[in-house]
Design a protein around this motif. Structure first.
Motif, PDB file in Angstrom:
ATOM      1  N   ILE A  78       0.927  -1.328   0.141  1.00 17.23           N
ATOM      2  CA  ILE A  78       0.056   0.000   0.010  1.00 17.23           C
ATOM      3  C   ILE A  78       0.985   1.352   0.192  1.00 17.23           C
ATOM      4  CG2 ILE A  78      -1.445   1.205   1.561  1.00 17.23           C
ATOM      5  CD1 ILE A  78      -2.865  -1.518   2.162  1.00 17.23           C
ATOM      6  N   LEU A 134      -9.532   8.329   3.944  1.00 17.53           N
ATOM      7  CA  LEU A 134      -8.888   7.548   5.100  1.00 17.53           C
ATOM      8  C   LEU A 134      -7.459   7.999   5.531  1.00 17.53           C
ATOM      9  CD1 LEU A 134      -8.270   4.611   6.881  1.00 17.53           C
ATOM     10  CD2 LEU A 134      -7.599   3.674   4.730  1.00 17.53           C
ATOM     11  N   GLU A 184      -1.744   5.620  11.989  1.00 18.14           N
ATOM     12  CA  GLU A 184      -0.594   4.844  12.890  1.00 18.14           C
ATOM     13  C   GLU A 184       0.808   5.096  12.140  1.00 18.14           C
ATOM     14  OE1 GLU A 184      -3.636   3.583  11.704  1.00 18.14           O
ATOM     15  OE2 GLU A 184      -3.258   2.453   9.839  1.00 18.14           O
ATOM     16  N   ASP A 202      -4.806   2.211  14.267  1.00 12.45           N
ATOM     17  CA  ASP A 202      -4.836   0.877  13.841  1.00 12.45           C
ATOM     18  C   ASP A 202      -3.483  -0.005  14.097  1.00 12.45           C
ATOM     19  OD1 ASP A 202      -5.463  -1.871  12.776  1.00 12.45           O
ATOM     20  OD2 ASP A 202      -6.038  -0.814  10.788  1.00 12.45           O
ATOM     21  N   ARG A 259      -5.185  -5.428  18.125  1.00 13.33           N
ATOM     22  CA  ARG A 259      -5.018  -4.541  17.110  1.00 13.33           C
ATOM     23  C   ARG A 259      -6.120  -3.582  17.054  1.00 13.33           C
ATOM     24  NH1 ARG A 259      -6.063  -5.910  10.655  1.00 13.33           N
ATOM     25  NH2 ARG A 259      -5.733  -3.683  10.140  1.00 13.33           N
ATOM     26  N   THR A 317     -11.852  -3.258   2.532  1.00 14.51           N
ATOM     27  CA  THR A 317     -12.019  -4.451   1.699  1.00 14.51           C
ATOM     28  C   THR A 317     -10.598  -5.381   2.082  1.00 14.51           C
ATOM     29  OG1 THR A 317     -11.207  -3.484  -0.236  1.00 14.51           O
ATOM     30  CG2 THR A 317     -13.524  -4.058   0.110  1.00 14.51           C
ATOM     31  N   ASN A 318      -9.692  -4.614   2.371  1.00 13.77           N
ATOM     32  CA  ASN A 318      -8.265  -5.626   2.614  1.00 13.77           C
ATOM     33  C   ASN A 318      -8.473  -6.447   3.748  1.00 13.77           C
ATOM     34  OD1 ASN A 318      -7.292  -3.563   0.647  1.00 13.77           O
ATOM     35  ND2 ASN A 318      -6.483  -2.295   2.217  1.00 13.77           N
ATOM     36  N   ASP A 319      -9.039  -5.887   4.897  1.00 12.73           N
ATOM     37  CA  ASP A 319      -9.196  -6.947   5.928  1.00 12.73           C
ATOM     38  C   ASP A 319     -10.658  -7.651   5.735  1.00 12.73           C
ATOM     39  OD1 ASP A 319      -7.080  -6.527   7.783  1.00 12.73           O
ATOM     40  OD2 ASP A 319      -7.780  -4.630   8.076  1.00 12.73           O
ATOM     41  N   CYS A 337     -12.680   2.112   1.218  1.00 17.04           N
ATOM     42  CA  CYS A 337     -11.222   2.618   1.340  1.00 17.04           C
ATOM     43  C   CYS A 337     -10.222   1.677   1.232  1.00 17.04           C
ATOM     44  CB  CYS A 337     -11.176   3.554   2.652  1.00 17.04           C
ATOM     45  SG  CYS A 337     -11.445   2.577   4.148  1.00 17.04           S
TER      46      CYS A 337
HETATM   47  C1  PEP Z   1      -8.776  -2.168   5.022  1.00 17.22           C
HETATM   48  O1  PEP Z   1      -8.610  -2.960   5.772  1.00 17.22           O
HETATM   49  O2  PEP Z   1      -9.340  -2.379   3.836  1.00 17.22           O
HETATM   50  C2  PEP Z   1      -8.185  -0.887   5.270  1.00 17.22           C
HETATM   51  C3  PEP Z   1      -8.537   0.158   4.434  1.00 17.22           C
HETATM   52  O3  PEP Z   1      -7.546  -0.752   6.412  1.00 17.22           O
HETATM   53  P1  PEP Z   1      -5.938  -1.293   6.385  1.00 17.22           P
HETATM   54  O4  PEP Z   1      -5.339  -1.409   5.173  1.00 17.22           O
HETATM   55  O5  PEP Z   1      -5.191  -0.015   7.030  1.00 17.22           O
HETATM   56  O6  PEP Z   1      -5.894  -2.518   7.240  1.00 17.22           O
END
Ligand code: PEP
Ligand code: MG
Length: 595
Positions: A203, A305, A309, A346, A372, A467-469, A516
């Motif tokens: 990222i 976003l 952190e 986060d 977390r 969406t990543n998580d 995001c």
């Molecule tokens: C996600 O999880 O999609 C997100 C935007 O948060 P991060 O990537 O910082 O966990």
């Protein structure tokens, strides 16, 4: 395994995570090889050479133990155990006897003897048909380089923030804290053995606009400092010693890319509106206060976003409330009246501070399921309060919103809201200004949050889907693990259904919903997300223009049709192909760079 192209070039294949092409010299993190030559010595010098050898071995042992300790601290004992193999090399009697014998018999310097004997060992191991032993070759060479450096008293510290020449960084792994410090002007690109598309290092690469390939598996063992390579961030390739023909072909791709970028400039001030008139809010993700300028340059409609952190990484103490306030107010003031969504801390997962003075748990078995984000903040409430107060104070100077990460249940939301109310009361009674009507939102990134989205929606002003998580937790696929990256599947029907449920719940309660996570950064996902009813997309600043370009060339009606198809479809591959086809048809020039 490396592949040989018809041209004879060696090609390493990995996962493309940040687009772009770069050509340059490798800087292997770890150690670079020193050049040693054969030098003969007088017999009287023998004891001194043996002493130099002894000193070199001692210094190396010391360094390895220190590194091991640092790695244990930062990444846990499991990662640090790779240094056990390195330490074993220093105790290998056959190797050490061979070196001492060569010094005595051939009357050569300690560095030459160590280099030669270790290299002989390495070649023998390399020729064996045993994967385990072949892996030991890299350990042996690493340690040998270190010993030779130490015998020569040659110290090399690579500081990625202050590089002297442009380079392509290759490493086994890069922690997000290291990536965040890369000197953008000097690091042309980077490649790592491990990692996935949504690791925070990937990222960061996208937001720094540095072409990057991860999941290269053995690149750090196959490449060494000074080698010429081409890194292709579109297709996830590293090409060793590229031929003139390859360089010419890639030059053409770069030129096409540049002319496409000019076209994007033309829509800089235009809204993100579809051909049939649906307006989408297109904002940007930032990691530090100075990124606000990038958001403006890209034409983003505010910040969807702010990953706060990163303010907590690469430092030895916690940032004070005042320091945080300065960072938040800078972004808020610079982008005012556009909204700035500040996500509360986060920390955890792959984002761990590199100092013990910030509370953390480096020994967790499952960091992504562990201590977390909001869980951490609700327990470390002094840290959370300081951040909430800083955000509230910044809200007096711009259009600031608060967003909580990793909400898994209602209790976390209500507890966090209570803390916000307490912080507001403190500021109010101290006469410190803040926005009384500051909006609060929740990230939807855990399946349980989707299932209780109606309850959450009643208590917040917006949702933003991480969406990543969400993909990681829905599919039980570690977002960092390149071995299972093929299972990390944004178009999995389960993921799309969860997004749809989130949108429906949000809209039922009259609140908006954004995305995001990195799905909003992937051009191929745009029609799907629009069709599923998402109101906002927040992407990395460099991707704002191409995503806007796509939106402006799509019809919402077609996107809805695609989403309906997807929700009824059983095959994620088919969904992906359809979505990609819709983008390719609407914006064929978008894919000029990739093939
Ligand atoms: C996600 O999880 O999609 C997100 C935007 O948060 P991060 O990537 O910082 O966990
Ligand atoms: Mg997340």
């Amino acid at each position: 395994m490396p592949q040989r192209a018809a041209t004879g070039e060696t090609i390493l294949r990995g996962i493309p995570v940040s687009t772009g092409i770069c050509v340059g010299k490798v800087l292997l993190l770890g150690l670079s090889r020193v050049q040693v030559g054969r030098q003969e010595i007088a017999e009287a010098d023998l004891p001194r050479q043996l002493e130099r050898l002894e000193q070199g071995l001692l210094a190396t042992r010391q360094q390895l133990l220190e590194i091991q300790q640092q790695v244990t601290h930062a990444m846990g004992a499991k990662d640090a155990s790779i240094f056990d193999a390195h330490l074993l090399v220093l105790d290998d009697p056959t190797l050490l006897e061979g070196v001492a014998r060569m010094i005595a018999d051939e009357r050569v310097t300690a560095e030459w003897a160590f280099h030669t004997v270790a290299e002989r060992f390495a070649r023998t191991l390399e020729a064996l048909p045993d994967d385990y032993l072949r892996e030991r070759v890299a350990d042996l060479r690493d340690v040998a380089t270190r010993v030779v450096n130490n015998i020569l008293d040659h110290h090399e510290a690579v500081d990625l923030a202050h590089l002297k020449e442009p380079c392509i960084v290759i490493a086994h792994d890069l922690a997000p804290s290291i990536t965040a410090r890369l000197d953008k002007k000097m690091v042309l690109g980077f490649g790592t053995d491990v990692g996935g598309k949504t690791s925070h290092t990937a990222i960061m690469a996208r937001s720094l606009r540095i072409p990057a390939v991860v999941g290269l598996q053995t690149a750090s063992q196959q490449l060494h400092t000074g080698q010429s390579v081409l890194l292709d961030g579109f297709n996830g390739l590293i090409i060793l010693s590229p031929t003139d023909q390859t360089l010419f072909e890639y030059g053409q791709i770069e030129r096409r890319q540049k002319s496409f970028e000019q076209r994007l400039q033309e829509i800089h001030d235009q809204p993100a509106v579809t051909l049939d008139g649906a307006q989408i809010t297109l904002s940007a993700n930032v990691e530090e206060a100075s990124d606000a300028a990038e958001v403006k340059i890209a034409g983003g409609e505010g910040v969807g976003l702010f990953r706060t952190e990163f303010l907590f990484l690469n430092r030895s103490t916690l940032p004070s409330e005042e320091e945080q306030y300065q960072a938040y107010r800078q972004v808020a003031a610079e982008l005012n009246p556009q909204p700035v969504i500040i996500r509360t801390l986060d920390l955890g997962g792959d984002k761990l501070p590199n100092t013990a003075s910030i509370p953390q748990d480096t020994a967790e078995m499952n960091p992504f399921l562990g201590w977390r984000a909001i869980r951490y903040c609700l327990q470390e409430s002094a840290i959370f309060r300081a951040q909430l107060r800083a955000i509230l104070r910044a809200s007096a100077e711009g259009n600031v919103k608060i967003m909580y990460p990793m909400i898994s249940g209602l209790e976390e939301l209500t507890q966090s809201n209570e803390l916000v109310e307490q912080c507001k009361a403190e500021l109010r009674s101290a006469g410190v200004p803040f926005d009384e009507n500051i909006e609060i939102g929740a990230m939807i990134e855990i399946p349980s949050a989707v299932m209780i989205a109606d309850s959450l929606a009643k208590r917040v002003k917006f949702f933003s889907i991480g969406t990543n998580d969400l993909i990681q937790y829905t599919l039980a696929v570690d977002r960092l693990n390149e071995k299972i990256a093929y299972l990390y599947d944004p178009t999995h029907p389960a993921v799309l259904k969860l997004i749809k449920l989130t949108v429906e719940a949000a809209h039922r309660h009259g609140i908006w919903v954004g995305v995001c996570g990195e799905m909003a950064t992937d051009p191929a996902m745009v029609p799907l997300l629009l069709g599923l009813g998402v109101d906002e997309l927040s992407t990395t600043p460099p991707l704002v223009p191409p995503i806007k370009y796509i939106i402006r060339r799509l019809k919402l009606a077609d996107c809805r049709e695609l989403a309906d198809f997807a929700l009824a479809c059983e095959s994620s591959a088919e969904i992906l192909v359809r979505s990609q086809a819709l983008v390719a048809q609407a914006a064929p020039d978008l894919f000029g760079g990739a093939h």
